[in-house]
Scaffold this active site. Structure first.
Site, PDB file in Angstrom:
ATOM      1  N   CYS A   1       0.829  -1.199   0.000  1.00  0.00           N
ATOM      2  CA  CYS A   1       0.000   0.000   0.000  1.00  0.00           C
ATOM      3  C   CYS A   1       0.872   1.261   0.000  1.00  0.00           C
ATOM      4  O   CYS A   1       1.535   1.540  -0.982  1.00  0.00           O
ATOM      5  CB  CYS A   1      -0.975  -0.067   1.180  1.00  0.00           C
ATOM      6  SG  CYS A   1      -2.338   1.094   1.055  1.00  0.00           S
TER       7      CYS A   1
ATOM      8  N   HIS B   1      -3.358  -5.794   1.075  1.00  0.00           N
ATOM      9  CA  HIS B   1      -2.709  -6.045   2.367  1.00  0.00           C
ATOM     10  C   HIS B   1      -2.777  -7.525   2.759  1.00  0.00           C
ATOM     11  O   HIS B   1      -3.795  -7.952   3.306  1.00  0.00           O
ATOM     12  CB  HIS B   1      -3.440  -5.269   3.475  1.00  0.00           C
ATOM     13  CG  HIS B   1      -3.300  -3.793   3.383  1.00  0.00           C
ATOM     14  ND1 HIS B   1      -2.350  -3.092   4.080  1.00  0.00           N
ATOM     15  CD2 HIS B   1      -4.003  -2.873   2.689  1.00  0.00           C
ATOM     16  CE1 HIS B   1      -2.466  -1.802   3.825  1.00  0.00           C
ATOM     17  NE2 HIS B   1      -3.463  -1.632   2.982  1.00  0.00           N
TER      18      HIS B   1
ATOM     19  N   GLU C   1      -1.241  -8.784   5.235  1.00  0.00           N
ATOM     20  CA  GLU C   1      -1.184  -8.836   6.710  1.00  0.00           C
ATOM     21  C   GLU C   1      -2.563  -8.689   7.358  1.00  0.00           C
ATOM     22  O   GLU C   1      -2.717  -8.912   8.541  1.00  0.00           O
ATOM     23  CB  GLU C   1      -0.191  -7.777   7.245  1.00  0.00           C
ATOM     24  CG  GLU C   1      -0.694  -6.346   7.303  1.00  0.00           C
ATOM     25  CD  GLU C   1      -0.610  -5.613   5.963  1.00  0.00           C
ATOM     26  OE1 GLU C   1      -0.400  -6.264   4.929  1.00  0.00           O
ATOM     27  OE2 GLU C   1      -0.788  -4.374   5.971  1.00  0.00           O
TER      28      GLU C   1
END
Lengths: 228, 77
Positions: free
Chosen positions: A85, A201, A203
């Site tokens: 990002c 993302h 994560e």
């Protein structure tokens, strides 16, 4: 395996990334942007967020921060650098990755789950990954990948497109393009394939009860490839 | 010495904010507005008396930071 996550003022996915890396077995260190040396690392992560308040252009100020010279040196000697990002935006601003992330086509901040199709597996990030289409999360205002026609030709010829936005079945079209990105591009690699920038993302997708586990697949696979 | 710099998007680069501003102006009754491109303006205070030198350093700063040459052009006024 050792990883380092760089924290810039305004980063907000740094701790999520720390949790994810540790969950899958990395020994992670957090590194402040004003440091000038990196700890010994097998992977450097530039996390998501709004470094320096997105002033001037997203990632532009972080791209000139004190720590970034060490990151560039690390990357140029073949070290793995992952930008998620805002981290992707920083990588394009430093020139480590080609192109730029423009404002989303519809001028809206987009926060939702998307599907991405892995395009190139000839790299440490996606080599032997056992799923072609991953469900990941995006949250950005400037994720509209853009580059010149010549650059596009070059990145296509070098297989530098890491992933495309797609639908659940893997179709890449306007309907599955969340932000107007050129050719549905969600992530890009450098020519040498050690630097990866992507808007989604991983994560945020590491828990089957809270989100999903396609991010887990990504991290487990990366760790496995690093150990080879 | 003051140096003024204007940074604009290159032709062909999508400018959704410019587009939204144009549509708003059209909606306000300015129907003759056919296009809007949004840019940035910088007022630089540079400790330098020689105008040519100040402009040269401004140009360097534009290339390195103030503009992203993939999508933007700059003009030193």
């Amino acid at each position: 395996m050792k990883s380092s996550v760089i924290i810039f003022p305004g980063s907000n996915c740094d701790r999520d990334m720390d949790v994810a890396l540790k969950k899958f077995g990395f020994k992670n260190t957090m590194v402040w942007h004003n440091d000038d040396k990196l700890p010994k690392s097998d992977l450097i992560v530039l996390p998501g967020g709004f470094s320096y308040g997105d002033y001037l252009r997203c990632g532009s100020i972080a791209g000139k921060s004190k720590i970034i010279n060490s990151v560039i040196d690390f990357a140029k000697t073949g070290g793995l650098v992952l930008g998620i990002c805002n981290g992707f935006q920083i990588l394009t601003e430093t020139g480590l990755l080609p192109g730029v992330l423009l404002q989303n086509k519809n001028i809206e901040f987009i926060c939702k789950n998307v599907f991405v199709k892995i395009n190139d597996k000839n790299n440490k990030y996606f080599n032997k990954i056992n799923k072609e289409i991953l469900e990941l999360h995006i949250a950005h205002n400037e994720g509209n990948y853009f580059c010149s026609d010549d650059e596009l030709k070059e990145i296509e010829n070098n297989n530098q497109i890491a992933a495309y936005y797609c639908d659940e079945k893997g179709n890449c079209d306007n309907d599955s393009n969340p932000n107007g990105a050129l050719k549905n591009i969600a992530g890009i690699l450098n020519k040498e394939k050690n630097i990866l920038g992507m808007m989604p993302h991983p994560e945020r997708m590491i828990d089957k009860y809270l989100s999903g586990e396609d991010g887990s697949i990504f991290f487990k696979n990366l760790l496995k490839n690093l150990k080879i | 010495m003051k140096i003024k710099v204007v940074v604009t998007l290159k032709n062909g680069v999508l400018d959704p904010q410019g587009k939204a501003i144009q549509q708003t102006l059209n909606g306000m009754g300015y129907s003759n507005v056919q296009g809007v491109r949004q840019g940035k303006f910088f007022d630089l205070e540079i400790a330098e008396n020689d105008e040519a030198k100040a402009k040269a350093v401004a140009e360097e700063m534009c290339k390195k930071l103030l503009a992203n040459l993939v999508i933007e052009d700059f003009k030193i006024l």
